[in-house]
Structures are given as C-alpha cells and as structure tokens.
Design a protein around this motif. Structure first.
Motif, short mmCIF file in Angstrom:
data_model
loop_
_atom_site.label_atom_id
_atom_site.label_comp_id
_atom_site.label_asym_id
_atom_site.label_seq_id
_atom_site.Cartn_x
_atom_site.Cartn_y
_atom_site.Cartn_z
N ASN A 185 43.70 39.26 37.15
CA ASN A 185 42.64 38.85 36.23
C ASN A 185 43.20 38.48 34.85
O ASN A 185 42.68 38.88 33.81
N GLU B 252 43.02 37.19 41.40
CA GLU B 252 41.73 37.24 40.71
C GLU B 252 40.81 38.13 41.54
O GLU B 252 40.69 37.94 42.76
N ILE C 167 36.87 39.30 41.50
CA ILE C 167 35.61 39.00 40.80
C ILE C 167 34.47 39.86 41.30
O ILE C 167 34.49 40.40 42.41
N ASN D 83 32.38 36.78 37.57
CA ASN D 83 33.21 37.20 36.45
C ASN D 83 34.32 38.12 36.94
O ASN D 83 34.17 38.80 37.94
N ARG D 84 35.40 38.14 36.19
CA ARG D 84 36.51 39.04 36.53
C ARG D 84 36.07 40.50 36.45
O ARG D 84 35.40 40.89 35.50
#
Lengths: 66, 309
Positions: free
Chosen positions: A6, A58, A60, B99-100
C-alpha cells in the motif's frame, strides 16, 4: 526482504506467501482484495502465491464514497 | 398487460413522449382512454386493463429497483447519521469507495455499517486514468463478488471533471470482462452514445461538478441526451444540492439520480434524504405526466365569458 505494501516500504521475513503476509500484518480477510504487482490474486490463491523482493502489493477494502 | 412499443403517445388529449418502459411501468386504470400514434398513423382505442396494476419500477443492469435514488456513503459525520439518512432516502443501492487498508492492524469494516439489504455499488473514485480505474474495478469485484462498478475517471483535481476519453477506454475493457459498468461522464450526447455502444447499461452524466451542489447547470444537454436516446437509462450523477435540483433532473427525463454530498453535508441528513426521496418521485411523476407548454402570456383558468360585468 523489502516489499512495498500500500505504498509503504516494509521489511518482512523471507519465504512468505500472501496469506501469511496478511496474517503477519493483522489484516482483515473478509471483503478485502489483494493485488500483487498490479495483478489481482484471488483469495483461493493467497497461500500459493509466494512473495519476492521488491514486490508491490495493494490490499484494499471499502470506505465511504459517492 | 397492454404493451405499446411506440414512443409518442397521446394521453387524455396531451401528446407525451414516453419511453417503452413508461408503458411497462406506469399504472393505467381500466377504461383509460388512449390514443396512440404509431409512426405517422394514429390508432385510437380504449385500453382495456383488467386487474393489472403496474408500478413504476426502475430497471438497471437486469435488476429491478423500486427507488430511483442512489446515494453515497461518504462525508457523513458519523455512522448513525448515515444509517438514518439511508433509511429515509428509500434508496436500494449505495456507492462505496475502494481504498487501501491501513497498515495499523485495525480491522473494522466500513461495510458493517450499511444495511445489508442495500446493493453495494463500488466506485473507482480517485482514479486519473483508465488503467487505475480498471485495476480498482477488478479489486472491487474480487472483494465484493459484484460485477457492478461505478466508473469514474477524473481528469483534474480542482474541478473533478471526468476524463471522458479515459472513461470510454476503461468502459470498453471492463465491459469485455463482464462488468456492469455505470460511467460518470460529462453531459454530452456523443459521449453518451459511445458509452452505450461500448456496452454500458446506463450512462451517468453530471449535473454539476462533484460535491458542488450547484444543481443542473446545463438542462439543455440533459434534454438533448434524453430526447436523442429515448431508450437509454440515464442517471444524473453529481452536482445536486437541494431537492428541487433532483426534481429538475427527473423532470428533464433522468431515470434516476445519484447523490452524496447534498445529503451527507446537510445539517440534518435524514430529513434531507427524505426530501430527496420525495423530489425524485415528484420529478418522475412530472416527467411521466408531461408538462404543460410554457407561454409568454397568460391563459385564464376561469371562464372569462359569463363573468359579471
């Protein structure tokens, strides 16, 4: 081993799969998704996917939005 | 149920332009007098409706919705206010952002604060090119198991206006991957056509910039899109500030409205949400009914003849 999660550079012990990484980071595992080097890794494949040096990951979830 | 597949229909003496869905969705009582215009030939007749009572359902992406209001989940002061607003809005679908996950180990899920009966529509907010939007959509699908995506590709951080070119490129890829793509774009007929040709089940033109609350800035464009694309599903997305803005958009022929800030930033979101709910329905009724013509001069409602002198 250095990886980028991230957007943050993190040091993690070597020889890890994605499932172990999420556990190490105390990440939620429900209704999240993981991308490894810009490719979505299906939940079922987390444990099969080994992490390498300089990997970009990443993870999420969802937040409020319009 | 009586089905009429033409767009121009005369109801109670007034010529109204109605979409096919009008007849599939508008309640028509038994014995309702109807004159139909079939191409250039008028067919006059009496519609014989039995006990079929049809409601004004909103069809989108193969699903049926009772509400034509779609609302966001951002900017609320707290979860309690958000939940109350969602309830009052009558909406059946809410947008969320991808979103992260923070790396601090906190595991609270935002989604736990939503009514589980509501359909979740993830968006690609914050993406500035097709590639990021596509990646975001894929992640959202993996996390939620939904093919639905509100496609948003922004071209500029000050205006948050859409990058239509990148939006179209992303739409093509996502449609080919089986997504139900609902694209946010500038209120432009040609772009609307391209997005529909790309396989989007609906188009979502803006009324005004995101979060501006300015209302419908270009009613002519919305009218043109409606009139030129009578069978398209049009959802006005962004820019609504007050219920009258929502009513205007619906009166112009929008099929639904998507909003967030107007409700979330109100001092009393639940009350504002109820107002929006009513306005969307009021505007819809006005559109289906067909407005009176505008006149420069007066037209007396009471008889002039017979008034005492």
């Amino acid at each position: 081993m250095k990886i980028i999660i991230n957007g943050e550079t993190r040091e993690v012990p070597g020889e890890m799969d994605l499932g172990e990484l999420l556990e190490l980071l105390s990440m939620p595992t429900e209704r999240v998704a993981v991308e490894l080097n810009r490719r979505v890794v299906r939940r079922a494949e987390w444990t099969a996917e080994k992490i390498s040096e300089d990997d970009q990951i990443e993870i999420i979830h969802f937040v409020g939005g319009g | 149920m009586c089905r009429i597949d033409k767009k121009h229909v005369r109801v109670a003496g007034r010529l109204v332009r109605a979409r096919i869905s009008f007849w599939e969705s508008n309640p028509v009582d038994s014995g309702y007098k109807l004159n139909m215009c079939r191409r250039t030939k008028f067919v006059r007749g009496k519609l014989n409706m039995s006990d079929h009572k049809v409601e004004d359902k909103f069809l989108l992406g193969g699903k049926e919705f009772g509400s034509r209001l779609i609302i966001g989940t951002g900017k609320y002061r707290n979860y309690e206010e958000m939940r109350a607003a969602h309830e009052a809005s009558g909406a059946e679908m809410v947008t969320v952002a991808v979103n992260r996950v923070p790396l601090d180990g906190k595991t609270e899920s935002f989604l736990d604060h939503l009514n589980p009966e509501m359909q979740i529509l993830p968006n690609t907010a914050g993406c500035y090119d097709a590639d990021h939007a596509i990646r975001t959509a894929r992640l959202a699908r993996e996390a939620l198991g939904t093919d639905w995506i509100k496609l948003e590709v922004i071209g500029d951080p000050v205006t948050l206006l859409p990058d239509n070119e990148q939006t179209l490129a992303a739409a093509k890829t996502l449609v080919s991957e089986g997504f139900i793509v609902l694209p946010y774009f500038s209120d432009d007929l040609i772009m609307a056509k391209k997005l529909l040709d790309a396989g989007c089940p609906a188009v979502m033109p803006l009324a005004a910039p995101i979060g501006s609350g300015m209302g419908v800035q270009n009613p002519s464009n919305l009218r043109i899109i409606r009139e030129q694309l009578p069978d398209a599903v049009i959802i006005v997305d962004a820019g609504v500030g007050v219920p009258s803005d929502a009513a205007v958009a619906m009166e112009l022929g929008a099929d639904a409205i998507l909003m967030n800030t107007a409700i979330a930033e109100s001092a009393d979101p639940a009350r504002m949400a109820e107002g929006m709910n009513l306005a969307v329905r009021a505007g819809r009724m006005a559109y289906l009914s067909g407005r009176m013509p505008k006149r420069l001069y007066a037209s007396a409602s009471s008889p002039i003849e017979g008034a005492i002198r």
